[in-house]
Scaffold this active site. Structure first.
Site, PDB file in Angstrom:
ATOM      1  N   GLU A 171      -5.236  -8.339   0.419  1.00 52.17           N
ATOM      2  CA  GLU A 171      -5.999  -7.934   1.602  1.00 52.17           C
ATOM      3  C   GLU A 171      -7.432  -7.678   1.182  1.00 52.17           C
ATOM      4  O   GLU A 171      -7.688  -7.205   0.070  1.00 52.17           O
ATOM      5  CB  GLU A 171      -5.440  -6.669   2.269  1.00 52.17           C
ATOM      6  CG  GLU A 171      -4.136  -6.866   2.988  1.00 52.17           C
ATOM      7  CD  GLU A 171      -3.676  -5.628   3.749  1.00 52.17           C
ATOM      8  OE1 GLU A 171      -4.539  -4.866   4.222  1.00 52.17           O
ATOM      9  OE2 GLU A 171      -2.454  -5.439   3.847  1.00 52.17           O
ATOM     10  N   GLU A 210       0.807  -1.228   0.000  1.00 53.47           N
ATOM     11  CA  GLU A 210       0.000   0.000   0.000  1.00 53.47           C
ATOM     12  C   GLU A 210       0.836   1.273   0.000  1.00 53.47           C
ATOM     13  O   GLU A 210       0.673   2.148   0.861  1.00 53.47           O
ATOM     14  CB  GLU A 210      -0.985  -0.006   1.171  1.00 53.47           C
ATOM     15  CG  GLU A 210      -2.019  -1.102   1.024  1.00 53.47           C
ATOM     16  CD  GLU A 210      -3.267  -0.911   1.890  1.00 53.47           C
ATOM     17  OE1 GLU A 210      -3.365   0.100   2.589  1.00 53.47           O
ATOM     18  OE2 GLU A 210      -4.134  -1.793   1.842  1.00 53.47           O
TER      19      GLU A 210
HETATM   20  C1  BGP Z   1      -4.291  -1.810   5.100  1.00 50.57           C
HETATM   21  C2  BGP Z   1      -2.986  -2.248   5.622  1.00 50.57           C
HETATM   22  C3  BGP Z   1      -3.033  -3.246   6.720  1.00 50.57           C
HETATM   23  C4  BGP Z   1      -4.238  -3.158   7.621  1.00 50.57           C
HETATM   24  C5  BGP Z   1      -5.516  -2.931   6.853  1.00 50.57           C
HETATM   25  C6  BGP Z   1      -6.724  -2.649   7.705  1.00 50.57           C
HETATM   26  O1  BGP Z   1      -4.148  -0.453   4.827  1.00 50.57           O
HETATM   27  O2  BGP Z   1      -2.165  -2.755   4.602  1.00 50.57           O
HETATM   28  O3  BGP Z   1      -1.822  -3.146   7.381  1.00 50.57           O
HETATM   29  O4  BGP Z   1      -4.027  -2.302   8.650  1.00 50.57           O
HETATM   30  O5  BGP Z   1      -5.388  -1.873   5.925  1.00 50.57           O
HETATM   31  O6  BGP Z   1      -6.678  -1.348   8.190  1.00 50.57           O
HETATM   32  P1  BGP Z   1      -6.977  -0.954   9.688  1.00 50.57           P
HETATM   33  O7  BGP Z   1      -6.040  -1.755  10.488  1.00 50.57           O
HETATM   34  O8  BGP Z   1      -6.730   0.496   9.804  1.00 50.57           O
HETATM   35  O9  BGP Z   1      -8.402  -1.290   9.905  1.00 50.57           O
END
Ligand code: BGP
Length: 465
Positions: free
Chosen positions: A365, A164
């Protein structure tokens, strides 16, 4: 192939990242990463730090056993840069050994590792030198990745360069917990691109592995058919999405995004030879790894919006220097944490990415963050998560049947871990980890209902959807 069927050998997996699950933040020679200094920032003192996280550093064997029981075919995780490279020029054998053991255990269980080289955890020594905004980061990242490729390329076939990158740039303050000027973040972005093209080329030169970037690309809608709303959506698409894939996949910057940066005095410095580096045909990725959570809807900004530059969180870029303003999408429901639930947006996103670049895609993800507590029966009945995944996977099956090449699905997250900016309160896992925001409790693992649902789905290669 029938509708709702997935290809043979489809990689059903799950995902984590090092700083959010490992803990062991100062053990065996690890230096802090930028996320380990979270307690220094007042705005984050209400959530857990990342020092123990899910204690995966000590429980990795148990975690891999659970992955095997679930039937995972792939596990997407990141290697902690500060664990491997605790000081400039220093590489830590104990850190390297940790991942050797983890990878071996995965292979023993027929789980294909998909390794992220950098997932938000810039080592503190590099941050002290200015982090990615300092050109030195290009070489430091390259040297670190070279160590990884040389060490593991015989047993790790799939690599992701940077997780990301777009969120790291657009939501820098949320993710890196350090105040970052937008201009520095865009300069850092240029350095990340240069680092990545060099590493992709190296990977192609010295290994047989496959390598690609892992941005968070997601659909942008315009609120109405007012052409000015469409312009706002196009601008966000350019600066949120295509600006991060065009340089790697086409070897050039996205001109709409560059014009936007110039008009806002945010343009980064390009040195002699940089653009040639981007163009090198040896530096094109083999696949695109995409993280998708929700879509965004925008409209033309009004006078009020022009006064603010608001980040929101890493998936809600609320407004940016008057180029667009985020608005509610009346057709979509949201999660407990306000992110739009949009399975069709998932399909739209994948169609767009495929149409634009024609590279195989792997989902690295996708998931729903929820507040959860163990029931009296010691269980988590997370039917909402099952419903969420079913709706997304039905759209994924349609997308694949429409001709988009997707070779794996790695939802976030394998087991509960610390959310980037919302702590333990926001859980994503198939496996519950018994800890609170600050109270570490037993850290024991419990299988949620979704664990058993996913196991069944994998066994049937998705045909039971
Ligand atoms: C993405 C990241 C992850 C994870 C996910 C969920 O941006 O790659 O590391 O954090 O989002 O986000 P959050 O933890 O803020 O809910």
């Amino acid at each position: 192939m029938n509708k709702n069927k997935f290809p043979d050998n489809f990689y059903w997996g799950a995902s984590t990242s090092a700083y959010q699950c490992e803990g062991g933040w100062n053990e065996d020679g690890k230096t802090p990463g930028i996320n380990d200094i979270i307690e220094n920032t007042p705005q984050n003192s209400e959530i857990s730090d990342f020092k123990i996280a899910s204690d995966h550093y000590h429980r990795w064997k148990e975690d891999v056993a659970l992955m095997a029981e679930m039937g995972l075919k792939m596990y997407r995780f990141s290697i902690s840069w500060p664990r491997i490279n605790p000081a400039q020029g220093v590489y830590n054998e104990k850190g390297l050994k940790f991942y050797d053991d983890l990878i071996d255990e995965l292979k023993k269980n027929n789980i294909e590792p998909l390794v992220t080289m950098f997932h938000f955890d810039t080592p503190i020594w590099l941050q002290d030198m200015g982090g990615w905004a300092n050109r030195i980061a290009i070489d430091e990242y390259y040297k670190y990745c070279e160590v990884l490729l040389k060490r593991y390329s015989k047993k790790v076939k799939y690599w992701q360069t940077i997780n990301e990158q777009n969120m790291y740039v657009l939501a820098a303050a949320v993710i890196s917990k350090t105040p970052t000027q937008a201009k520095d973040a865009w300069q850092g972005n240029h350095h990340m691109n240069l680092g990545q093209v060099k590493v992709i080329k190296l990977c192609h030169q010295i290994t047989d592995c496959k390598i690609g970037p892992a941005p968070n690309i997601s659909a942008v809608y315009h609120e109405t058919s007012n052409p000015e709303d469409k312009i706002a959506a196009q601008t966000l698409d350019a600066i949120r999405n295509w600006m991060f894939l065009d340089p790697l996949c086409y070897g050039r910057y996205n001109s709409l995004a560059v014009n936007y940066l110039k008009s806002k005095d945010l343009m980064f410095k390009i040195e002699k030879g940089d653009l040639e580096l981007l163009k090198d045909p040896m530096s094109r990725p083999d696949f695109i790894a995409n993280n998708y959570y929700c879509s965004t809807t925008v409209r033309k900004p009004n006078d009020e919006d022009l006064k603010i530059e608001k980040t929101g969180d890493q998936h809600n870029i609320k407004s940016s220097f008057g180029a667009f303003a985020q608005t509610k999408n009346k057709f979509l429901k949201t999660t407990q944490f306000g992110w739009e639930i949009d399975p069709i947006g998932f399909r739209i996103t994948l169609r767009d990415v495929w149409d634009r670049y024609h590279l195989p895609i792997v989902i690295t993800e996708c998931g729903i963050g929820c507040r959860e507590k163990l029931d009296k029966d010691g269980k988590i009945h997370d039917q909402y998560r099952i419903d969420f995944y079913e709706s997304y996977l039905k759209e994924l099956a349609i997308t694949i049947n429409e001709g988009v090449e997707v070779f794996g699905f790695n939802p976030w997250s394998c087991f509960d871990l610390v959310s980037t900016h919302e702590g333990m309160e926001k859980r994503y896992g198939f496996i519950y980890v018994d800890r609170g925001e600050f109270d570490l409790r037993t850290l024991n693992r419990y299988k949620k209902d979704s664990f058993f649902w996913y196991k069944e789905l994998i066994k049937n290669n998705g045909s039971n959807l």
